[in-house]
Design a protein around this motif. Structure first.
Motif, PDB file in Angstrom:
ATOM      1  N   THR A 265       0.835  -1.206   0.000  1.00 11.97           N
ATOM      2  CA  THR A 265       0.000   0.000   0.000  1.00 11.97           C
ATOM      3  C   THR A 265       0.873   1.260   0.000  1.00 11.97           C
ATOM      4  O   THR A 265       0.421   2.339   0.374  1.00 11.97           O
ATOM      5  CB  THR A 265      -0.964   0.017   1.204  1.00 11.97           C
ATOM      6  OG1 THR A 265      -0.245  -0.291   2.404  1.00 11.97           O
ATOM      7  CG2 THR A 265      -2.085  -0.976   1.019  1.00 11.97           C
ATOM      8  N   SER A 266       2.138   1.109  -0.412  1.00 13.94           N
ATOM      9  CA  SER A 266       3.081   2.237  -0.574  1.00 13.94           C
ATOM     10  C   SER A 266       3.402   2.940   0.739  1.00 13.94           C
ATOM     11  O   SER A 266       3.617   4.157   0.755  1.00 13.94           O
ATOM     12  CB  SER A 266       2.534   3.247  -1.598  1.00 13.94           C
ATOM     13  OG  SER A 266       2.377   2.646  -2.860  1.00 13.94           O
TER      14      SER A 266
ATOM     15  N   LEU B  16       5.639   6.519   0.804  1.00  4.45           N
ATOM     16  CA  LEU B  16       4.837   7.602   1.358  1.00  4.45           C
ATOM     17  C   LEU B  16       5.505   8.182   2.600  1.00  4.45           C
ATOM     18  O   LEU B  16       5.515   9.404   2.808  1.00  4.45           O
ATOM     19  CB  LEU B  16       3.433   7.091   1.691  1.00  4.45           C
ATOM     20  CG  LEU B  16       2.439   8.123   2.252  1.00  4.45           C
ATOM     21  CD1 LEU B  16       2.264   9.290   1.289  1.00  4.45           C
ATOM     22  CD2 LEU B  16       1.089   7.452   2.521  1.00  4.45           C
TER      23      LEU B  16
ATOM     24  N   LEU C 136      -4.197   3.115   5.579  1.00  4.47           N
ATOM     25  CA  LEU C 136      -4.205   3.119   4.119  1.00  4.47           C
ATOM     26  C   LEU C 136      -5.002   1.915   3.624  1.00  4.47           C
ATOM     27  O   LEU C 136      -4.547   0.776   3.698  1.00  4.47           O
ATOM     28  CB  LEU C 136      -2.768   3.073   3.587  1.00  4.47           C
ATOM     29  CG  LEU C 136      -1.825   4.164   4.123  1.00  4.47           C
ATOM     30  CD1 LEU C 136      -0.429   3.970   3.554  1.00  4.47           C
ATOM     31  CD2 LEU C 136      -2.355   5.555   3.809  1.00  4.47           C
TER      32      LEU C 136
ATOM     33  N   ILE D 288      -7.049  -0.298   0.683  1.00  3.65           N
ATOM     34  CA  ILE D 288      -6.930  -0.584  -0.751  1.00  3.65           C
ATOM     35  C   ILE D 288      -7.955  -1.648  -1.118  1.00  3.65           C
ATOM     36  O   ILE D 288      -8.269  -2.530  -0.305  1.00  3.65           O
ATOM     37  CB  ILE D 288      -5.494  -1.054  -1.098  1.00  3.65           C
ATOM     38  CG1 ILE D 288      -5.306  -1.160  -2.610  1.00  3.65           C
ATOM     39  CG2 ILE D 288      -5.157  -2.370  -0.405  1.00  3.65           C
ATOM     40  CD1 ILE D 288      -3.854  -1.359  -3.026  1.00  3.65           C
TER      41      ILE D 288
ATOM     42  N   ILE E  81      -7.641   6.455   4.564  1.00  2.00           N
ATOM     43  CA  ILE E  81      -7.534   6.976   3.200  1.00  2.00           C
ATOM     44  C   ILE E  81      -7.523   5.795   2.242  1.00  2.00           C
ATOM     45  O   ILE E  81      -6.748   4.853   2.423  1.00  2.00           O
ATOM     46  CB  ILE E  81      -6.241   7.805   3.009  1.00  2.00           C
ATOM     47  CG1 ILE E  81      -6.264   9.045   3.886  1.00  2.00           C
ATOM     48  CG2 ILE E  81      -6.075   8.198   1.539  1.00  2.00           C
ATOM     49  CD1 ILE E  81      -4.968   9.840   3.846  1.00  2.00           C
ATOM     50  N   ASP E  82      -8.381   5.842   1.233  1.00  2.00           N
ATOM     51  CA  ASP E  82      -8.394   4.785   0.218  1.00  2.00           C
ATOM     52  C   ASP E  82      -7.334   5.121  -0.838  1.00  2.00           C
ATOM     53  O   ASP E  82      -7.432   6.134  -1.529  1.00  2.00           O
ATOM     54  CB  ASP E  82      -9.769   4.692  -0.439  1.00  2.00           C
ATOM     55  CG  ASP E  82      -9.919   3.435  -1.291  1.00  2.00           C
ATOM     56  OD1 ASP E  82      -8.952   3.062  -1.965  1.00  2.00           O
ATOM     57  OD2 ASP E  82     -11.003   2.825  -1.265  1.00  2.00           O
ATOM     58  N   VAL E  83      -6.304   4.275  -0.943  1.00  2.00           N
ATOM     59  CA  VAL E  83      -5.188   4.538  -1.851  1.00  2.00           C
ATOM     60  C   VAL E  83      -5.299   3.726  -3.147  1.00  2.00           C
ATOM     61  O   VAL E  83      -4.356   3.713  -3.942  1.00  2.00           O
ATOM     62  CB  VAL E  83      -3.842   4.223  -1.161  1.00  2.00           C
ATOM     63  CG1 VAL E  83      -3.671   5.069   0.081  1.00  2.00           C
ATOM     64  CG2 VAL E  83      -3.724   2.735  -0.803  1.00  2.00           C
TER      65      VAL E  83
ATOM     66  N   LYS F 246      -4.804   6.127  -6.161  1.00  2.00           N
ATOM     67  CA  LYS F 246      -4.113   7.387  -5.883  1.00  2.00           C
ATOM     68  C   LYS F 246      -2.610   7.265  -6.096  1.00  2.00           C
ATOM     69  O   LYS F 246      -2.004   6.245  -5.765  1.00  2.00           O
ATOM     70  CB  LYS F 246      -4.359   7.830  -4.435  1.00  2.00           C
ATOM     71  CG  LYS F 246      -5.712   8.483  -4.180  1.00  2.00           C
ATOM     72  CD  LYS F 246      -5.745   9.059  -2.763  1.00  2.00           C
ATOM     73  CE  LYS F 246      -6.975   9.942  -2.537  1.00  2.00           C
ATOM     74  NZ  LYS F 246      -8.206   9.178  -2.480  1.00  2.00           N
TER      75      LYS F 246
ATOM     76  N   ILE G 165       1.196   8.595  -5.046  1.00  2.00           N
ATOM     77  CA  ILE G 165       1.748   8.891  -3.723  1.00  2.00           C
ATOM     78  C   ILE G 165       1.560  10.365  -3.364  1.00  2.00           C
ATOM     79  O   ILE G 165       1.230  10.699  -2.223  1.00  2.00           O
ATOM     80  CB  ILE G 165       3.243   8.508  -3.669  1.00  2.00           C
ATOM     81  CG1 ILE G 165       3.384   6.983  -3.644  1.00  2.00           C
ATOM     82  CG2 ILE G 165       3.928   9.110  -2.441  1.00  2.00           C
ATOM     83  CD1 ILE G 165       4.797   6.487  -3.696  1.00  2.00           C
TER      84      ILE G 165
ATOM     85  N   THR H 260      -1.990  10.892  -2.151  1.00  2.00           N
ATOM     86  CA  THR H 260      -2.172  10.333  -0.812  1.00  2.00           C
ATOM     87  C   THR H 260      -1.498  11.221   0.223  1.00  2.00           C
ATOM     88  O   THR H 260      -2.053  11.474   1.295  1.00  2.00           O
ATOM     89  CB  THR H 260      -1.595   8.907  -0.732  1.00  2.00           C
ATOM     90  OG1 THR H 260      -2.187   8.089  -1.739  1.00  2.00           O
ATOM     91  CG2 THR H 260      -1.869   8.285   0.628  1.00  2.00           C
TER      92      THR H 260
ATOM     93  N   ASP I  24      -3.558  14.142   1.029  1.00  2.00           N
ATOM     94  CA  ASP I  24      -4.693  13.760   1.877  1.00  2.00           C
ATOM     95  C   ASP I  24      -4.244  13.576   3.332  1.00  2.00           C
ATOM     96  O   ASP I  24      -4.937  13.989   4.260  1.00  2.00           O
ATOM     97  CB  ASP I  24      -5.329  12.459   1.360  1.00  2.00           C
ATOM     98  CG  ASP I  24      -6.074  12.651   0.048  1.00  2.00           C
ATOM     99  OD1 ASP I  24      -6.341  13.813  -0.315  1.00  2.00           O
ATOM    100  OD2 ASP I  24      -6.400  11.642  -0.600  1.00  2.00           O
TER     101      ASP I  24
END
Length: 271
Positions: free
Chosen positions: A155-156, A160, A197, A199, A248-250, A253, A255, A258, A261
């Motif tokens: 999820t990065s 991030l 995060l 997903i 937050i829904d990534v 998105k 980076i 996100t 946000d």
């Protein structure tokens, strides 16, 4: 289309090259033009450059570089030309023009753009913090963090964390895995500084299958199994509910989006 790989190579922290690269990338549709930044800061030897060149060859990457030491810059250019690699020298052309206009030789010292003030040192501390406490390495970092990111694998969280660290925030990220009990300190910190995060199952499945292919593994592995992904996401949702933190829904998105946000949430809660 596979992600475009962009190597950021610098004899300092690489912030200048990355800012220019990100500014250019932001002009393209993030859903259609996927990309990945690979950072190589503090290049000090020819061996460091050789490593960058090999990665660029292996991954067909674009090299975006800022090297101010003439011998390092010349070596980089020689290697790029010999392998016919795609590259951009961010500082070289303007440095040449300024040298002729001033009729003066430059210092050729990396990192002079950074003023040695409190803001600069705060950013460096944040970057070092993000590296030290990446991937939940040490739960002692939780109460010290400005932001805590949680999420399942891919999820990065790490990139991030680094992006936010360059904004001078101390960021720790904690992977959420069903087989690993989250540290108790995660449930004791202020939930307002914890960001979950989320997903979608489909997006996570595609990302993980692609990752397995990159590693030369079968995309039928349990890591990308639908039942396994459902299990991980449900465990994640249970943890989020227990903490009571923002989400937050990534799924779709970049980076940068996100990060914006995350900062919006943190700044609103600080008011």
């Amino acid at each position: 289309m596979e992600d475009i790989k962009i190597i950021i190579a610098s004899d300092s922290i690489g912030e200048t090259a990355e800012l220019v690269a990100r500014a250019c990338v932001s002009q393209f549709n993030p859903k259609e033009c996927k990309h990945e930044f690979l950072r190589y800061p503090y290049i000090e030897t020819f061996d460091n450059i050789d490593e960058v060149i090999q990665v660029a060859i292996d991954q067909d990457a674009i090299i975006v570089y800022t090297l101010v030491k003439p011998e390092m810059k010349d070596y980089m250019e020689e290697k790029i030309d010999s392998h016919q690699l795609k590259s951009v020298d961010i500082m070289g052309p303007l440095m040449g023009l300024l040298k002729d206009s001033f009729n003066e030789n430059p210092y050729n010292q990396p990192g002079r753009v950074h003023r040695l003030d409190d803001a600069y040192f705060k950013k460096i501390d944040a970057i070092e913090f993000a590296v030290k406490y990446d991937d939940g390495k040490d739960p002692k970092g939780l109460p010290k963090a400005d932001i805590v990111l949680i999420g399942v694998s891919r999820t990065s969280k790490t990139p991030l964390s680094q992006y936010l660290a360059h904004k001078s925030y101390k960021v720790m990220n904690v992977p959420i895995v069903p087989e690993v009990t989250p540290p108790e300190a995660l449930f004791e910190i202020d939930p307002s500084k914890c960001i979950a995060l989320r997903i979608s199952e489909d997006k996570l499945n595609r990302i993980r299958k692609q990752r397995l292919k990159q590693l030369g593994l079968s995309d039928l592995a349990r890591y990308a199994n639908e039942a396994r992904i459902k299990e991980e996401i449900q465990f994640f949702e249970d943890i989020v509910e227990r903490i009571g933190c923002p989400v937050i829904d990534v799924s779709d998105k970049a980076i940068e989006e996100t990060a914006n946000d995350v900062l919006h949430i943190i700044e609103q809660q600080a008011k």
